[in-house]
Each structure stands twice: as structure tokens, then as C-alpha cells.
Design an enzyme around this catalytic site. Structure first.
Site, PDB file in Angstrom:
ATOM      1  N   GLU A  54     -29.830 104.892  87.594  1.00 63.74           N
ATOM      2  CA  GLU A  54     -31.083 105.589  87.581  1.00 63.74           C
ATOM      3  C   GLU A  54     -32.349 104.742  87.917  1.00 63.74           C
ATOM      4  OE1 GLU A  54     -28.914 107.308  84.014  1.00 63.74           O
ATOM      5  OE2 GLU A  54     -29.599 107.733  86.020  1.00 63.74           O
ATOM      6  N   HIS A  69     -25.169  97.791  83.222  1.00 65.71           N
ATOM      7  CA  HIS A  69     -24.247  98.586  83.126  1.00 65.71           C
ATOM      8  C   HIS A  69     -22.690  98.358  82.310  1.00 65.71           C
ATOM      9  CE1 HIS A  69     -21.708 101.894  84.019  1.00 65.71           C
ATOM     10  NE2 HIS A  69     -22.240 102.796  84.496  1.00 65.71           N
TER      11      HIS A  69
HETATM   12  C1  SDX Z   1     -25.821 105.586  83.001  1.00 70.55           C
HETATM   13  O1  SDX Z   1     -21.657 104.288  81.575  1.00 70.55           O
HETATM   14  C2  SDX Z   1     -21.218 105.008  82.497  1.00 70.55           C
HETATM   15  O2  SDX Z   1     -21.243 105.271  83.789  1.00 70.55           O
HETATM   16  C3  SDX Z   1     -23.058 105.649  82.537  1.00 70.55           C
HETATM   17  C4  SDX Z   1     -23.680 106.407  83.643  1.00 70.55           C
HETATM   18  C5  SDX Z   1     -23.255 107.121  84.262  1.00 70.55           C
HETATM   19  O3  SDX Z   1     -23.363 107.756  85.223  1.00 70.55           O
HETATM   20  O4  SDX Z   1     -22.975 108.202  82.864  1.00 70.55           O
HETATM   21  O5  SDX Z   1     -23.696 105.187  84.591  1.00 70.55           O
HETATM   22  C6  SDX Z   1     -25.459 106.849  83.717  1.00 70.55           C
HETATM   23  O6  SDX Z   1     -25.895 105.879  81.707  1.00 70.55           O
HETATM   24  C7  SDX Z   1     -26.172 104.186  83.387  1.00 70.55           C
HETATM   25  C8  SDX Z   1     -27.568 102.766  82.442  1.00 70.55           C
HETATM   26  C9  SDX Z   1     -28.760 104.457  82.438  1.00 70.55           C
HETATM   27  N1  SDX Z   1     -29.502 103.144  81.088  1.00 70.55           N
HETATM   28  C10 SDX Z   1     -30.287 102.545  81.338  1.00 70.55           C
HETATM   29  O7  SDX Z   1     -30.558 101.888  82.641  1.00 70.55           O
HETATM   30  C11 SDX Z   1     -30.776 101.408  79.927  1.00 70.55           C
HETATM   31  C12 SDX Z   1     -31.020  99.581  80.284  1.00 70.55           C
HETATM   32  N2  SDX Z   1     -29.389 100.031  80.241  1.00 70.55           N
HETATM   33  C13 SDX Z   1     -28.848  99.150  79.346  1.00 70.55           C
HETATM   34  O8  SDX Z   1     -29.162  99.493  78.037  1.00 70.55           O
HETATM   35  C14 SDX Z   1     -27.614  98.517  79.335  1.00 70.55           C
HETATM   36  O9  SDX Z   1     -27.202  97.926  80.551  1.00 70.55           O
HETATM   37  C15 SDX Z   1     -26.101  99.569  78.695  1.00 70.55           C
HETATM   38  C16 SDX Z   1     -26.689 100.251  77.787  1.00 70.55           C
HETATM   39  C17 SDX Z   1     -26.641 100.625  80.227  1.00 70.55           C
HETATM   40  C18 SDX Z   1     -25.124  98.849  79.088  1.00 70.55           C
HETATM   41  O10 SDX Z   1     -25.473  98.857  77.658  1.00 70.55           O
HETATM   42  P1  SDX Z   1     -24.334  97.365  76.814  1.00 70.55           P
HETATM   43  O11 SDX Z   1     -23.217  97.112  78.197  1.00 70.55           O
HETATM   44  O12 SDX Z   1     -23.530  97.679  75.627  1.00 70.55           O
HETATM   45  O13 SDX Z   1     -24.118  95.718  77.566  1.00 70.55           O
HETATM   46  P2  SDX Z   1     -24.614  95.155  76.138  1.00 70.55           P
HETATM   47  O14 SDX Z   1     -25.691  95.708  75.393  1.00 70.55           O
HETATM   48  O15 SDX Z   1     -24.005  94.575  75.805  1.00 70.55           O
HETATM   49  O16 SDX Z   1     -25.868  93.731  76.921  1.00 70.55           O
HETATM   50  C19 SDX Z   1     -25.215  92.439  76.900  1.00 70.55           C
HETATM   51  C20 SDX Z   1     -26.358  91.811  76.928  1.00 70.55           C
HETATM   52  C21 SDX Z   1     -27.578  91.923  75.555  1.00 70.55           C
HETATM   53  O17 SDX Z   1     -28.335  90.812  75.651  1.00 70.55           O
HETATM   54  P3  SDX Z   1     -28.282  89.731  73.766  1.00 70.55           P
HETATM   55  O18 SDX Z   1     -28.330  91.290  73.229  1.00 70.55           O
HETATM   56  O19 SDX Z   1     -26.170  90.119  74.220  1.00 70.55           O
HETATM   57  O20 SDX Z   1     -28.895  88.539  74.290  1.00 70.55           O
HETATM   58  O21 SDX Z   1     -27.164  91.799  78.506  1.00 70.55           O
HETATM   59  C22 SDX Z   1     -28.339  92.626  77.971  1.00 70.55           C
HETATM   60  C23 SDX Z   1     -28.063  93.325  76.536  1.00 70.55           C
HETATM   61  O22 SDX Z   1     -29.581  93.023  75.950  1.00 70.55           O
HETATM   62  N3  SDX Z   1     -28.857  94.319  78.485  1.00 70.55           N
HETATM   63  C24 SDX Z   1     -30.243  94.190  79.062  1.00 70.55           C
HETATM   64  C25 SDX Z   1     -29.738  94.905  79.479  1.00 70.55           C
HETATM   65  N4  SDX Z   1     -28.692  95.862  80.217  1.00 70.55           N
HETATM   66  C26 SDX Z   1     -28.029  94.456  79.098  1.00 70.55           C
HETATM   67  N5  SDX Z   1     -31.381  93.484  78.960  1.00 70.55           N
HETATM   68  C27 SDX Z   1     -32.324  93.551  79.422  1.00 70.55           C
HETATM   69  N6  SDX Z   1     -32.241  94.869  80.600  1.00 70.55           N
HETATM   70  C28 SDX Z   1     -31.536  95.758  80.827  1.00 70.55           C
HETATM   71  N7  SDX Z   1     -31.640  96.946  80.909  1.00 70.55           N
END
Ligand code: SDX
Length: 370
Positions: A306, A247
Site C-alpha cells: 500500500e 503484513h
Molecule cells: C493488504 O493479506 C494480504 O495479502 C493483504 C494484501 C493483499 O494484497 O490483499 O497484501 C493487501 O491488506 C496489505 C496490508 C494493508 N494494511 C495496512 O497497511 C494497515 C497496517 N498494517 C496492519 O494493520 C497489520 O500489519 C496487518 C493488518 C496488515 C497485519 O496484521 P496482523 O498479521 O494481524 O499482525 P498483528 O496484528 O498480529 O500484529 C503483530 C504486532 C502487533 O503488536 P501487539 O498488538 O502484539 O503489541 O505488530 C503490530 C501489532 O500492533 N503491528 C503494527 C503494524 N502492523 C502490525 N504496529 C504498527 N503499525 C503497523 N502497521
């Protein structure tokens, strides 16, 4: 020179009376109440009254909102003969996007917008199944009527209550991507329908509201507890994101995850939420959290809303293709409240950008001359 924040990470873009997402403490407050308190008591109409209070043109009680939403569902149903032929073959989320676009900024109010989501969703799904749509029953609550319009049967009280809890739990959550989208469009005075339609488009993405369906796909692919490790290895080797985890704001467990896990526990034995399903989900969650902690020791990645939303909606009997539409069914309350709030603040949202492209020699004069 101002520092750039990719994805506006950490940027405070507005003040709001609606909700506070405390990422360090893992706490969500909506209009001064903890989400756990709201989830225990509120239904859709009560949540609407809480979020719209002081923002909508006139304050109305939950009972009046429930009545107005019932009438608005009838008005939304009158649009189905226009909507359904135009959306044949479209996935339901894209059908809903088309349906909202049928509404007019000039004469559609927040009740009709909120009512259109369940009415269109039920009819769009039934169309994909070759079934006629079911008329709304204005005497029902929003969640109950949606289930009745989806299945053609009076929903079990436990299922209707579970859906109500899920809808109010996701209703508002600070400036998430879809709510921020709604505020940007509202800030240009484009109108509420345009703002909500844009918000739905943002919600559709798998990084935002499109995650719950893929959570079930993940559990199906894993199959059983022994399948967790090999599956995880494959995902990480492919650099895939694990749906339902991580998140932008929460650096600990999303408090809504446990609220929805409680919904699933209450529905135990009610379709799809058998003992094995929950046991597999918990085992997968434990394995994923352990793996993420190893791979990202400095970046806490925990369960988000989720993961258990997917299990709750499955247990209620919703097909996974409708999970994002169910998310929108609850979040439309937050979108409309933020649109009202944005319209009251009035300032158009327009951040700066830093140009890194080529600049012609000699500046504008030379360019024009050239
Ligand atoms: C919602 O914002 C809100 O409030 C949203 C929400 C709402 O109520 O509206 O809460 C609802 O959208 C919840 C999130 C649902 N999405 C998912 O579950 C999809 C999987 N999650 C990710 O894609 C991710 O965690 C995000 C998009 C939710 C947040 O990503 P960020 O803050 O942009 O984090 P980031 O991309 O900077 O990640 C930091 C690191 C990265 O590694 P590197 O690229 O630096 O090597 O963490 C890794 C990411 O690859 N990472 C994950 C991951 N989430 C982050 N790796 C594997 N699986 C994951 N789920």
C-alpha cells in the site's frame, strides 16, 4: 481438541493454482510467473487471460478479452442512470458497493463485473464533483478508459501504463481477507456478483485495502523530514497502526512495494510525484522501519504494497478517495478467478468454532423440559 488460530493465521484453507505468497522469501508467484516479470510486461487484459485460463467458461485471448471488456463497459454505463441518483452523497467506495449490488447473479458475467468497477468509479467520483459522467470508449484498454472516464481527457500513455502496472500487480495475492470472503460466499453457490460484492466490503477496511489513502494523509501530516520523529512518537503513544506497513504473511519486504516504487520513479515529475514527495516518502519509510524494528524486534514489520501504491496512484492523478476502488479494479481479476476455482472445488467453507458460553444444567432434555 483442535487448536484455535485467531484470524486463521497459518491455516491452509484451500489449494490454488492461482498464486503463491512466500512470506519468508518475500516472493509472489502468479500462475507460475514472478510478479516482477508480470509487472514489466502485462496489461489488464493479459492478466485477465493469465488468471482466468482454464477456469472461465471458455478461454479467450487477451485481444478478445480486451474487446469483451470494452463492450462490457458500455453495458455497465447503461446502469448509471439507475446507480447515480441512488448514491448521491455516498463516499465512492460505498457507491461502488451499491453499484455492484445492482448486478444480477443470474445474468452478469465476469467481464461485466470487471468492467463495472472502472465505469462506476469514474461516474461516482465525477458525481461528487458535480460533473456529468463520461461514456466509456470500448477501443481503449481498461486502465486507459478508466482515466478517460475519470478526467474526460485522453490519458498520457505513461499514466495509463502506470495504472495498468498497478492493477496487474495487485490482481491476485493468495487467500487475503477479501479473496477469502469471495471464496466463502462462492462456496455456498450464491453466485459471482454476490461473492464479489462481499469481497469489496472486506477490501474496504483500513487493515486491508483501505490503507493507501491514509498513507498520503500520513505524509501530509508529517509535512517534511523534520516532522517524522514527533509524528511517529504521537502515533505509537496512541497505539495507532502505521498504514502501509506490516503484513500477515510477509516477514520481509512485500515484493510489490518495489514494483510500485519503480512505477513512481518512472512517473517522476508527472503530477504529485515530485522529487520532494518521493524523498519525503523514502525518509518516512526509513524512519518507520527503524522504529518498528526497535519496537517489534521479534516480529519483522516491513513496507507492504500500500505504501508505494499510494504514491503511484497520486502520481497518476487519482484522488485518494479512489485508491481502494483502484485496488478493487485490479483485485476483481483475482476475486473472479478464485470464485471460478472455488466453484470447481465445490466444498462449502464452514470452519468449526469452540463454544465457551454457559451450558444449562442437565443438557438438552432438562432445557426442553424446563
Ligand atoms: C493488504 O493479506 C494480504 O495479502 C493483504 C494484501 C493483499 O494484497 O490483499 O497484501 C493487501 O491488506 C496489505 C496490508 C494493508 N494494511 C495496512 O497497511 C494497515 C497496517 N498494517 C496492519 O494493520 C497489520 O500489519 C496487518 C493488518 C496488515 C497485519 O496484521 P496482523 O498479521 O494481524 O499482525 P498483528 O496484528 O498480529 O500484529 C503483530 C504486532 C502487533 O503488536 P501487539 O498488538 O502484539 O503489541 O505488530 C503490530 C501489532 O500492533 N503491528 C503494527 C503494524 N502492523 C502490525 N504496529 C504498527 N503499525 C503497523 N502497521
Amino acid at each position: 481438541m483442535n487448536t484455535i488460530s485467531p484470524g486463521l493465521d497459518g491455516v491452509v484453507a484451500a489449494e490454488t493454482m492461482l498464486s503463491q505468497v512466500d512470506g519468508q522469501a518475500g516472493r509472489l508467484i502468479v500462475r507460475g510467473k514472478d510478479i516482477e516479470e508480470i509487472a514489466a510486461d502485462y496489461d489488464f487484459a493479459h492478466m485477465a487471460a493469465l488468471l482466468w485460463d482454464g477456469l472461465a467458461p471458455k478461454f479467450t485471448s487477451p485481444a478478445v478479452i480486451r474487446r469483451d471488456l470494452g463492450q462490457a463497459r458500455l453495458a455497465a454505463a447503461a446502469l448509471l442512470p439507475k446507480l447515480l441518483p441512488a448514491t448521491l452523497g455516498l463516499p465512492p467506495i460505498e457507491g461502488l458497493r451499491a453499484g455492484l449490488a445492482l448486478l444480477s447473479d443470474a445474468d452478469c458475467d465476469h467481464h461485466l463485473l470487471c468492467a463495472a468497477v472502472p465505469v462506476f468509479t469514474g461516474a461516482l467520483w465525477r458525481q461528487t464533483q458535480g460533473q456529468a459522467s463520461i461514456a466509456p470508449n470500448p477501443k481503449y484498454g481498461q486502465a486507459e478508459d478508466f482515466l478517460a472516464m475519470l478526467t474526460g481527457k485522453v490519458p498520457a500513455p505513461a499514466a495509463a501504463r502506470a495504472l495498468d502496472t498497478s492493477l496487474v500487480t495487485v490482481a491476485d495475492h493468495g487467500l487475503n481477507a477479501s479473496t477469502f470472503t469471495a471464496r466463502v460466499v462462492a462456496s455456498t453457490r450464491a453466485g459471482m456478483v454476490s461473492s464479489v460484492t462481499a469481497a469489496l466490503c472486506a477490501l474496504k477496511g483500513p487493515l486491508h485495502g483501505g490503507a493507501p489513502g491514509p498513507v498520503l494523509d500520513m505524509l501530509d501530516e508529517i509535512g517534511d523530514v523534520d516532522g517524522v520523529t514527533p509524528w511517529l512518537e504521537k502515533q505509537f503513544a496512541a497505539g495507532n497502526r502505521l498504514m502501509g506497513f506490516g503484513h500477515r504473511i510477509y516477514r520481509t519486504r512485500d515484493p510489490r512495494a518495489d514494483v510500485l516504487k519503480g512505477v513512481v520513479a518512472k512517473l517522476r515529475g508527472h503530477r504529485g510525484s515530485g522529487k520532494n514527495r518521493i524523498a519525503l516518502a523514502e525518509a518516512v519509510e526509513t524512519a518507520i522501519l527503524a522504529e518498528l524494528a526497535v519496537r517489534y524486534p521479534t516480529r519483522p514489520l516491513d513496507t507492504n504494497v500500500e505504501f508505494y501504491t499510494a504514491l503511484a496512484l497520486e502520481a497518476i492523478g487519482l484522488p485518494r478517495e479512489l485508491f481502494t476502488l483502484a485496488f478493487a479494479m485490479g483485485r476483481v481479476l483475482g476475486w473472479t478467478a478464485h470464485i471460478f476455482e472455488q466453484e470447481q472445488s465445490g466444498r462449502m467453507i464452514r470452519p468449526a468454532s469452540r463454544y465457551i458460553g454457559p451450558v444449562p444444567e442437565g443438557g438438552m432434555a432438562a432445557a426442553v423440559a424446563g
